[in-house]
Scaffold this motif. Structure first.
Motif, PDB file in Angstrom:
ATOM      1  N   ASP A   1       1.971   1.737  -9.726  1.00 19.74           N
ATOM      2  CA  ASP A   1       1.376   0.423  -9.946  1.00 19.74           C
ATOM      3  C   ASP A   1       0.114   0.535 -10.801  1.00 19.74           C
ATOM      4  O   ASP A   1      -0.113  -0.279 -11.693  1.00 19.74           O
ATOM      5  CB  ASP A   1       1.026  -0.232  -8.593  1.00 19.74           C
ATOM      6  CG  ASP A   1       2.265  -0.765  -7.885  1.00 19.74           C
ATOM      7  OD1 ASP A   1       2.215  -0.984  -6.666  1.00 19.74           O
ATOM      8  OD2 ASP A   1       3.285  -0.965  -8.571  1.00 19.74           O
TER       9      ASP A   1
ATOM     10  N   LYS B   1       6.244  -9.362  -1.468  1.00 19.08           N
ATOM     11  CA  LYS B   1       5.984 -10.331  -2.538  1.00 19.08           C
ATOM     12  C   LYS B   1       7.232 -10.632  -3.348  1.00 19.08           C
ATOM     13  O   LYS B   1       7.294 -11.618  -4.062  1.00 19.08           O
ATOM     14  CB  LYS B   1       4.869  -9.825  -3.457  1.00 19.08           C
ATOM     15  CG  LYS B   1       5.259  -8.602  -4.262  1.00 19.08           C
ATOM     16  CD  LYS B   1       4.112  -8.147  -5.144  1.00 19.08           C
ATOM     17  CE  LYS B   1       4.499  -6.826  -5.810  1.00 19.08           C
ATOM     18  NZ  LYS B   1       3.508  -6.232  -6.604  1.00 19.08           N
TER      19      LYS B   1
ATOM     20  N   THR C   1      -3.165  -7.819   2.605  1.00 14.66           N
ATOM     21  CA  THR C   1      -2.640  -7.478   1.276  1.00 14.66           C
ATOM     22  C   THR C   1      -1.593  -6.380   1.314  1.00 14.66           C
ATOM     23  O   THR C   1      -0.594  -6.446   0.602  1.00 14.66           O
ATOM     24  CB  THR C   1      -3.791  -7.024   0.373  1.00 14.66           C
ATOM     25  OG1 THR C   1      -4.785  -8.020   0.376  1.00 14.66           O
ATOM     26  CG2 THR C   1      -3.301  -6.838  -1.044  1.00 14.66           C
TER      27      THR C   1
ATOM     28  N   PRO D   1      -3.903  -1.038  -8.315  1.00 16.98           N
ATOM     29  CA  PRO D   1      -3.115  -0.327  -7.302  1.00 16.98           C
ATOM     30  C   PRO D   1      -2.186  -1.219  -6.481  1.00 16.98           C
ATOM     31  O   PRO D   1      -1.381  -0.715  -5.710  1.00 16.98           O
ATOM     32  CB  PRO D   1      -4.169   0.317  -6.399  1.00 16.98           C
ATOM     33  CG  PRO D   1      -5.493  -0.098  -6.890  1.00 16.98           C
ATOM     34  CD  PRO D   1      -5.346  -1.002  -8.040  1.00 16.98           C
ATOM     35  N   TRP D   2      -2.308  -2.543  -6.622  1.00 18.50           N
ATOM     36  CA  TRP D   2      -1.420  -3.411  -5.862  1.00 18.50           C
ATOM     37  C   TRP D   2      -0.227  -3.895  -6.674  1.00 18.50           C
ATOM     38  O   TRP D   2       0.601  -4.618  -6.154  1.00 18.50           O
ATOM     39  CB  TRP D   2      -2.202  -4.624  -5.328  1.00 18.50           C
ATOM     40  CG  TRP D   2      -3.017  -4.282  -4.135  1.00 18.50           C
ATOM     41  CD1 TRP D   2      -2.578  -4.166  -2.851  1.00 18.50           C
ATOM     42  CD2 TRP D   2      -4.414  -3.991  -4.113  1.00 18.50           C
ATOM     43  NE1 TRP D   2      -3.628  -3.821  -2.031  1.00 18.50           N
ATOM     44  CE2 TRP D   2      -4.758  -3.706  -2.763  1.00 18.50           C
ATOM     45  CE3 TRP D   2      -5.412  -3.943  -5.082  1.00 18.50           C
ATOM     46  CZ2 TRP D   2      -6.060  -3.382  -2.377  1.00 18.50           C
ATOM     47  CZ3 TRP D   2      -6.697  -3.620  -4.696  1.00 18.50           C
ATOM     48  CH2 TRP D   2      -7.018  -3.344  -3.362  1.00 18.50           C
ATOM     49  N   GLY D   3      -0.164  -3.514  -7.945  1.00 22.81           N
ATOM     50  CA  GLY D   3       0.979  -3.914  -8.757  1.00 22.81           C
ATOM     51  C   GLY D   3       1.027  -5.394  -9.038  1.00 22.81           C
ATOM     52  O   GLY D   3       2.086  -5.946  -9.346  1.00 22.81           O
ATOM     53  N   LYS D   4      -0.125  -6.070  -8.920  1.00 25.24           N
ATOM     54  CA  LYS D   4      -0.106  -7.511  -9.185  1.00 25.24           C
ATOM     55  C   LYS D   4      -0.381  -7.770 -10.663  1.00 25.24           C
ATOM     56  O   LYS D   4      -0.780  -6.888 -11.399  1.00 25.24           O
ATOM     57  CB  LYS D   4      -1.167  -8.200  -8.328  1.00 25.24           C
ATOM     58  CG  LYS D   4      -0.870  -8.078  -6.857  1.00 25.24           C
ATOM     59  CD  LYS D   4      -1.563  -9.160  -6.069  1.00 25.24           C
ATOM     60  CE  LYS D   4      -1.283  -8.978  -4.581  1.00 25.24           C
ATOM     61  NZ  LYS D   4      -2.136  -9.822  -3.767  1.00 25.24           N
TER      62      LYS D   4
ATOM     63  N   THR E   1       3.906   4.946  -4.970  1.00 19.85           N
ATOM     64  CA  THR E   1       3.983   3.527  -5.320  1.00 19.85           C
ATOM     65  C   THR E   1       2.669   3.081  -5.937  1.00 19.85           C
ATOM     66  O   THR E   1       2.635   2.382  -6.949  1.00 19.85           O
ATOM     67  CB  THR E   1       4.237   2.692  -4.052  1.00 19.85           C
ATOM     68  OG1 THR E   1       5.315   3.274  -3.343  1.00 19.85           O
ATOM     69  CG2 THR E   1       4.571   1.263  -4.415  1.00 19.85           C
ATOM     70  N   MET E   2       1.578   3.506  -5.309  1.00 19.74           N
ATOM     71  CA  MET E   2       0.271   3.118  -5.825  1.00 19.74           C
ATOM     72  C   MET E   2       0.060   3.700  -7.222  1.00 19.74           C
ATOM     73  O   MET E   2      -0.402   3.010  -8.129  1.00 19.74           O
ATOM     74  CB  MET E   2      -0.817   3.619  -4.869  1.00 19.74           C
ATOM     75  CG  MET E   2      -2.242   3.279  -5.278  1.00 19.74           C
ATOM     76  SD  MET E   2      -2.990   4.452  -6.412  1.00 19.74           S
ATOM     77  CE  MET E   2      -3.279   5.831  -5.324  1.00 19.74           C
TER      78      MET E   2
ATOM     79  N   PHE F   1      -7.735  -8.881  -6.018  1.00 19.61           N
ATOM     80  CA  PHE F   1      -6.383  -9.047  -5.497  1.00 19.61           C
ATOM     81  C   PHE F   1      -6.264  -9.140  -3.988  1.00 19.61           C
ATOM     82  O   PHE F   1      -5.192  -9.396  -3.468  1.00 19.61           O
ATOM     83  CB  PHE F   1      -5.493  -7.894  -5.985  1.00 19.61           C
ATOM     84  CG  PHE F   1      -5.353  -7.857  -7.484  1.00 19.61           C
ATOM     85  CD1 PHE F   1      -5.873  -6.795  -8.213  1.00 19.61           C
ATOM     86  CD2 PHE F   1      -4.723  -8.883  -8.166  1.00 19.61           C
ATOM     87  CE1 PHE F   1      -5.750  -6.760  -9.600  1.00 19.61           C
ATOM     88  CE2 PHE F   1      -4.596  -8.847  -9.550  1.00 19.61           C
ATOM     89  CZ  PHE F   1      -5.109  -7.784 -10.268  1.00 19.61           C
ATOM     90  N   ASP F   2      -7.353  -8.875  -3.261  1.00 23.06           N
ATOM     91  CA  ASP F   2      -7.250  -8.899  -1.805  1.00 23.06           C
ATOM     92  C   ASP F   2      -8.098 -10.039  -1.262  1.00 23.06           C
ATOM     93  O   ASP F   2      -9.293 -10.114  -1.538  1.00 23.06           O
ATOM     94  CB  ASP F   2      -7.730  -7.548  -1.244  1.00 23.06           C
ATOM     95  CG  ASP F   2      -7.521  -7.447   0.255  1.00 23.06           C
ATOM     96  OD1 ASP F   2      -8.011  -8.325   0.991  1.00 23.06           O
ATOM     97  OD2 ASP F   2      -6.881  -6.490   0.701  1.00 23.06           O
TER      98      ASP F   2
ATOM     99  N   ALA G   1       2.101  -6.957  -0.144  1.00 20.38           N
ATOM    100  CA  ALA G   1       2.607  -6.159  -1.268  1.00 20.38           C
ATOM    101  C   ALA G   1       4.045  -5.745  -1.021  1.00 20.38           C
ATOM    102  O   ALA G   1       4.817  -5.545  -1.949  1.00 20.38           O
ATOM    103  CB  ALA G   1       1.745  -4.921  -1.459  1.00 20.38           C
TER     104      ALA G   1
ATOM    105  N   GLN H   1       3.084  -2.047   1.819  1.00 21.92           N
ATOM    106  CA  GLN H   1       2.730  -1.102   0.754  1.00 21.92           C
ATOM    107  C   GLN H   1       3.151   0.311   1.100  1.00 21.92           C
ATOM    108  O   GLN H   1       3.633   1.047   0.256  1.00 21.92           O
ATOM    109  CB  GLN H   1       1.210  -1.142   0.559  1.00 21.92           C
ATOM    110  CG  GLN H   1       0.711  -0.246  -0.535  1.00 21.92           C
ATOM    111  CD  GLN H   1       0.461  -1.008  -1.820  1.00 21.92           C
ATOM    112  OE1 GLN H   1       0.042  -2.156  -1.807  1.00 21.92           O
ATOM    113  NE2 GLN H   1       0.750  -0.388  -2.930  1.00 21.92           N
TER     114      GLN H   1
ATOM    115  N   LYS I   1       9.501  -1.868   0.491  1.00 22.45           N
ATOM    116  CA  LYS I   1       9.281  -3.094  -0.277  1.00 22.45           C
ATOM    117  C   LYS I   1      10.598  -3.852  -0.292  1.00 22.45           C
ATOM    118  O   LYS I   1      11.643  -3.288  -0.593  1.00 22.45           O
ATOM    119  CB  LYS I   1       8.858  -2.743  -1.699  1.00 22.45           C
ATOM    120  CG  LYS I   1       7.463  -2.140  -1.723  1.00 22.45           C
ATOM    121  CD  LYS I   1       6.844  -2.242  -3.081  1.00 22.45           C
ATOM    122  CE  LYS I   1       5.368  -1.924  -3.025  1.00 22.45           C
ATOM    123  NZ  LYS I   1       4.732  -1.882  -4.301  1.00 22.45           N
TER     124      LYS I   1
END
Lengths: 290, 238, 646
Positions: free
Chosen positions: C369, A247, A240, C376-379, C365-366, C415-416, A244, A221, A225
């Motif tokens: 997302d 992925k 995680t 915040p993880w972009g999932k 990035t966060m 998500f975690d 990230a 993260q 990436k």
């Protein structure tokens, strides 16, 4: 029913050939190097002429960058639909294709309404089956009829990428080490495997915090990436923040001594074991092949 | 003046998804070119009504105005999309100025990418270079760099041209709030093209089996090495 | 003659003081608005407790007592200023009634001595003990002020004792024991000279102090009491929103220069005494980062005093200082004069992010997302329910009747993998207790807390409004959440956007179920130490309920830094998504936990779970990090197993 295939070096073209065989025979081939230096419009022009002369009902190519580029131009020239990145193609009226979307997470089934099916095949999605090799088309006559416009877009030179070497973000294969590697020197076995695979070395945050490798190698993260074709994670638990960063990888192989580590259920392939034994063993096995 | 330019058009073909990273790099590149050399930039998209959000996002980065070809959210294949875009571009060029450069994202997240930019270029009789990671406008031509064979292939084409770009071309700026507020007021021209018969006709979507990675155990310890190597060969890495 | 002299002295001193004070007042008045005019009873109470009662200072007993006696002494001795001025004109006159009271004379004597003792203690602390919190403070100025106070008090005692020696006292001399004692040593004709010199010295020292006051940090004696009054009372975790509805040129995007600060922020800078308690408590400072909350406020004060229009970043503070903060609030908790450092940091961040797009790249990035994928993880939002697979949790669909309680899951548990344990245990316990609850599933989106703490108020407000619309449409009235950040923002900050709900943390809700007998735990043999989350304990006073759950699960033992003085895990202020330099804050906390001898580190927050678990893995400590809901689940299972065994 004659079928034309655009061929390049490597497995993806063999995979395209496999799908093409179902559409008829004999198979004819035009090589990507037909126009040298590479000019995609020129190759498309040659393909068009050859397809017309052969009355080809289908033209196939691998869904590589160049393959898609040339085939799209062919489609534009002929004003025909073009199905890119197919994983299945079934002859019929209409031709039915299954295409890969969202990098493979979604599949689209579609009817291709066209007198000449223009199809590229998603790399690494089709099992290669053997068959007679295609007949090479003699492209010399076509080269002579090329127009200047066809050579307007042409490679002028080939240069090294900036910053030397493929960057972590662009590498097709990445081999990463985590806490399990144990030390800066411990990365030697990671680097060996990476070298054998033409891969870049990456690492997790624990490793950069410990100063074993620079931040530029960090995957995650807060690092880089990546979206390689293959990501090999050695001694990385799979937090995680790290996941990230990877992925986007098409496939992940995890090597970890802890079968309960999160990454072991997130990866496509897993080996339970001490990376200090497993990684050198893989390298040795690869060297046996060469 | 690098561009005695009248315009750099940016296209974001999308069908109901968010602006892709490739397209975002295209937007950023267009904004930088206009900042450096003057001129006007336009963002264009084909999509349902809420696609206008992506147009506002692009304008927040600095694009001057937008054209929205509104659809009802249905599928438009690559050919149909390209045809609609060509018509809109021709109309705009007649009304205003011809574009020196038209940018596309190399592939959008879904179908249709790879070919839209190329089709548009062909229809407009302009050269097209794809998958760009580097580009530099030099007078009335542009020098382009594309990843290939462990290095980069370099092309040079005259303007006006069509370029498709890839993520990594640049690092897009984070829009400032004043930028976003201004974008809310920038003009968006709307048109509603008619969808022709689909020639690549999507019949259904499906999720491939075994989705949500099922982990395949290759073995334990050093003894797993042969199976690992077999896997490496199957996936094409070796 | 003396009257004229006094009048001139008063006019000059008063005039100089007034001119400077007026300038400072105008600077404060020119500050941007900040709404702090409600809740008067709470404010008055804070005034009584914190200012008069010196409660924050007394958190450290030694220095606290030292300051308390000087402060209370100032209050008690205040009338003696008037008495002295009267006495300077006419040695036979004094304040009517008070000047003749024996008990007042006793108080004066007692406090004069106490103040002197306080000053000596202060010098001892500063010169001999030399605590680290003074690093960076202007010690010279403090010495001058202490010496001045000593001078004032000594001259007062000299005056009183010489008055007694001359028989000029209006109160019975035995009631002023110290002055009386000193008076016995005074005899001779020079005593009358001493008496005049002492009273005029006293008056001039005081008037001089008055003039010096608004140029020094001693200004706090006037400003601090006001500043404390205007500090947040409840909803301490609530940040003031940016008003984007205003015309573009008037929208205040945080603070770029000193003139952008709000009046409260300006008052903050004028209240600072450089005591360093905030610095001592700051997790960033104590792990080698650049940020010191004290130095931050001092630097801003310098810019305010100079009325500078230079950009605060980097002229007052560097970018690193702005980003090092975890918004834990330990600084605010310690500060005796009501400074709210987080407001300053967030306003600096707002300007850097929203105007200049200048922030650590990885945090960008966060932000992207959160903006695009609503987490915040972009999932994928559709993944929000995978944690609940197989549990039988109801997912509330649009238009359905609302449940009694909405379980707001939050992004971390969704998500975690490590963070979801708490949510899973909570869901199971709620089901077991027969609570009517549901989750929003994919319709939940990030509350926006990480974006807001980073300063991206624009993205935050968009998310907040979307969530409020979803929640209002669903007609839920009570929300239980496992994440303290969600708890804080939905409960304290969403009302600003039209979202008013009863919001409860899962530990509070579960503790109530235990008290009501709906869940029956039996304690096991774990030794548990509970880590208070900053956003629960410090910002929101949730301290007791988690401890009830811990006590129901095993033996408990406290860390030194617990309750409102808890030490952050390091994830707050959006730092979860930024690279950390220096020593890791989470490892610092894990070491503290391990030193209690516990085998279990209980938490009530998914971010604390991840950070402390990382800390345990990185340090190899023998501690199991586990959410209180999971501990309770274990304890309930234990009871059930016992029940079926008998």
């Amino acid at each position: 029913m004659s079928v034309l295939v655009l061929m390049e070096e490597g497995d993806p073209s063999q995979q395209a050939l496999t799908l093409a065989r179902a559409f008829g025979d004999p198979l004819h081939a035009v090589r990507m190097e037909a126009a040298s230096p590479f000019a995609p419009d020129a190759v498309a022009a040659i393909l068009q002429r050859a397809a017309d002369d052969l009355a080809a009902t289908a033209v196939f190519a691998a869904g590589t960058d160049r393959g898609n580029d040339v085939m799209a131009r062919l489609a534009a020239r002929m004003d025909l639909p073009f199905a890119a990145n197919c994983v299945e193609a079934t002859l019929g009226d209409p031709v039915v294709v299954v295409r890969s979307r969202w990098g493979g997470s979604l599949l689209e089934t579609a009817n291709l309404h066209s007198p000449r099916a223009l199809i590229t095949v998603q790399p690494h999605a089709v099992r290669v089956s053997d068959g007679p090799p295609p007949i090479d088309v003699d492209v010399k006559p076509y080269l002579e009829t090329l127009e200047p416009a066809d050579r307007l877009v042409q490679v002028e030179e080939h240069v090294a990428p900036p910053g030397g070497g493929v960057s972590l973000a662009e590498a097709k294969v990445v081999v990463s080490g985590g806490r399990g590697v144990g030390s800066k020197e411990g990365f030697a076995i990671i680097e060996e495997l990476a070298g054998l695979l033409g891969a870049r070395v990456g690492c997790s945050r624990v490793v950069t915090s410990a100063g074993w490798r620079p931040h530029a190698d960090q995957v995650g993260q807060t690092g880089t990436k990546i979206s390689p074709d293959l990501y090999i994670a050695c001694g990385i638990s799979g937090a995680t923040q790290h996941m990230a960063g990877c992925k986007g990888a098409k496939r992940i192989l995890a090597i970890n001594s802890d079968p309960e580590a999160p990454i072991m259920s997130l990866a496509d392939y897993a080996v339970v074991g001490d990376l200090k034994e497993v990684v050198p063993a893989i390298s040795a096995e690869i060297k046996k092949l060469r | 003046m690098v561009l005695n330019a009248e315009g750099t058009a940016l296209e974001t073909k999308h069908l109901g998804f968010t602006i892709s990273p490739h397209e975002e790099c295209g937007v950023e590149e267009a904004v930088r070119l206009i900042e450096a050399g003057g001129g006007e930039s336009v963002v264009l998209t084909l999509g349902p009504p809420d696609a206008v959000e992506q147009l506002r996002d692009a304008m927040a980065l600095g694009i001057d105005r937008a054209i929205h070809l509104q659809t009802d959210g249905g599928e438009w294949d690559g050919q149909a999309t390209a045809a609609a875009l060509v018509e809109a571009i021709r109309a705009d060029e007649t009304a205003s100025e011809p574009f020196d450069l038209i940018f596309f994202g190399n592939e959008s997240a879904d179908a249709g990418g790879f070919q839209v930019g190329i089709r548009v270029a062909r229809a407009l009789s302009r050269p097209c270079v794809t998958g760009l990671k580097g580009l530099k406008v030099e007078g009335s031509s542009v020098r382009c760099e594309q990843d290939a064979n462990g290095g980069r292939d370099v092309y040079a084409v005259p303007l006006p041209a069509v370029l498709t770009v890839k993520e990594g071309l640049n690092l897009p700026r984070y829009p400032s709030v004043p930028g976003r507020m201004r974008a809310a007021r920038k003009p968006v021209a709307t048109a509603t093209p008619v969808r022709p018969e689909a020639r690549l006709e999507m019949t259904r979507l499906s999720v491939p089996g075994g989705q949500g990675r099922k982990t395949e155990m290759l073995g334990s310890g050093a003894a797993a090495a042969p199976r690992v190597v077999e896997m490496l060969r199957n996936v094409g890495v070796l | 003659m003396s009257a004229v002299a006094l009048a001139i002295a008063l006019l000059v001193a008063g005039g100089l003081f007034a001119r400077r004070a007026l300038l400072l007042f105008r600077i404060v008045r020119a500050g941007a608005p900040s709404n702090r005019f409600g809740e008067i009873p709470d404010r008055a109470r804070a005034e009584a407790v914190v200012v008069v009662g010196q409660s924050k200072l007394l958190q450290r007993l030694g220095p606290g007592l030292m300051h308390a006696v000087i402060f209370w002494g100032f209050l008690v001795l205040f009338p003696t200023i008037v008495i002295a001025m009267i006495g300077a004109v006419d040695p036979h006159a004094t304040l009517p009634w008070l000047g003749a009271q024996g008990w007042y004379a006793t108080l004066v004597d007692a406090f004069a001595v106490l103040v002197l003792a306080g000053v000596i203690a202060a010098f001892y602390i500063r010169k001999v003990q030399r605590p680290a919190r003074f690093k960076g403070s202007h010690l010279g100025e403090a010495d001058v002020i202490l010496a001045w106070i000593a001078g004032i008090v000594i001259s007062l005692l000299a005056w009183h004792s010489s008055q007694i020696a001359l028989g000029l006292n209006d109160y019975p001399r035995e009631w002023a024991p110290v002055s009386n004692l000193l008076a016995h040593t005074l005899s001779g004709s020079w005593v009358s000279i001493l008496e005049r010199v002492a009273v005029w010295t006293h008056v001039l020292l005081i008037l001089g102090f008055l003039v010096y006051l608004p140029y020094s940090k001693h200004l706090h004696i006037l400003v601090a009491a006001v500043n404390v009054f205007f500090t947040r009372t409840r909803a301490r975790g609530r940040l003031e929103p940016v008003d984007f509805e205003k015309p573009e040129a008037e929208v205040r995007l945080g603070a770029a220069t000193a003139s952008d600060l709000t009046w409260k922020q300006i008052l903050d800078t004028m209240s600072c005494t450089e005591c360093g308690r905030c610095q001592d408590a700051c997790p960033a400072y104590n792990t080698g980062k650049e940020l010191s909350p004290k130095l931050l406020i001092m630097a801003l004060r310098d810019q305010v005093r100079a009325q500078s229009d230079k950009p605060l970043v980097p002229n007052a503070v560097t970018d690193n200082v702005v980003w090092d903060c975890v918004t834990c609030g330990a600084c605010i908790q310690e500060c005796p004069v009501g400074i709210e450092h987080i407001d300053h940091i967030v306003d600096l961040r707002r300007n850097l992010v929203m105007l200049e797009s200048r922030f650590p790249e990885e945090a960008g990035t966060m932000l992207r997302d959160v903006d695009r994928a609503s987490n915040p993880w972009g999932k994928a939002p559709s993944d929000r329910t995978s944690w609940a697979e197989g549990l039988g949790v109801r997912v509330l669909q649009p238009g359905e009747a609302p449940p009694d309680v909405l379980l707001w899951v939050g992004c971390a548990p969704a998500f975690d993998e490590r963070a979801r344990q708490g949510a899973i245990s909570t869901a199971k316990l709620l089901l077991a207790a027969g609570v009517d609850f549901a989750i929003l599933g994919p319709r939940e989106s990030c509350t926006g807390d990480p974006a807001r703490r980073m300063g991206d108020e624009y993205t935050y407000q968009r998310l907040a409004k979307d969530n409020v619309a979803t929640l209002n449409a669903s007609k839920v009235t009570k929300i239980v959440t496992t994440c303290p950040h969600c708890f804080n923002t939905i409960g304290n900050e969403y009302p600003d956007f039209g979202g008013r709900y009863e919001v409860v943390h899962h530990t509070e809700f579960l503790a109530e179920l235990v008290r009501d007998g709906k869940l029956q735990p039996v304690a096991g043999d774990r030794t548990i130490t509970y880590h208070d989350s900053c956003y629960l304990a410090r910002h929101n006073d949730v301290i007791g309920a988690p401890r009830e759950l811990a006590a129901a699960s095993g033996k408990t033992v406290e860390m030194a830094r617990h309750g409102k003085r808890t030490f952050c895990c390091g994830a707050g202020g959006a730092r979860m998504w930024m690279e950390e330099r220096g020593k890791p804050i989470n490892e610092e906390r894990v070491r503290e936990a391990a030193s209690t001898g516990a085998d279990t580190l209980a938490v009530g927050c998914p971010f604390c779970t991840v950070m402390l678990d990382d800390g345990v893995r990185n340090t190899g400590t023998k501690l199991q990090v586990i959410d209180l809901a999971s501990l309770l689940s274990e304890a309930v299972e234990r009871k059930r197993a016992q029940g079926s065994a008998t």
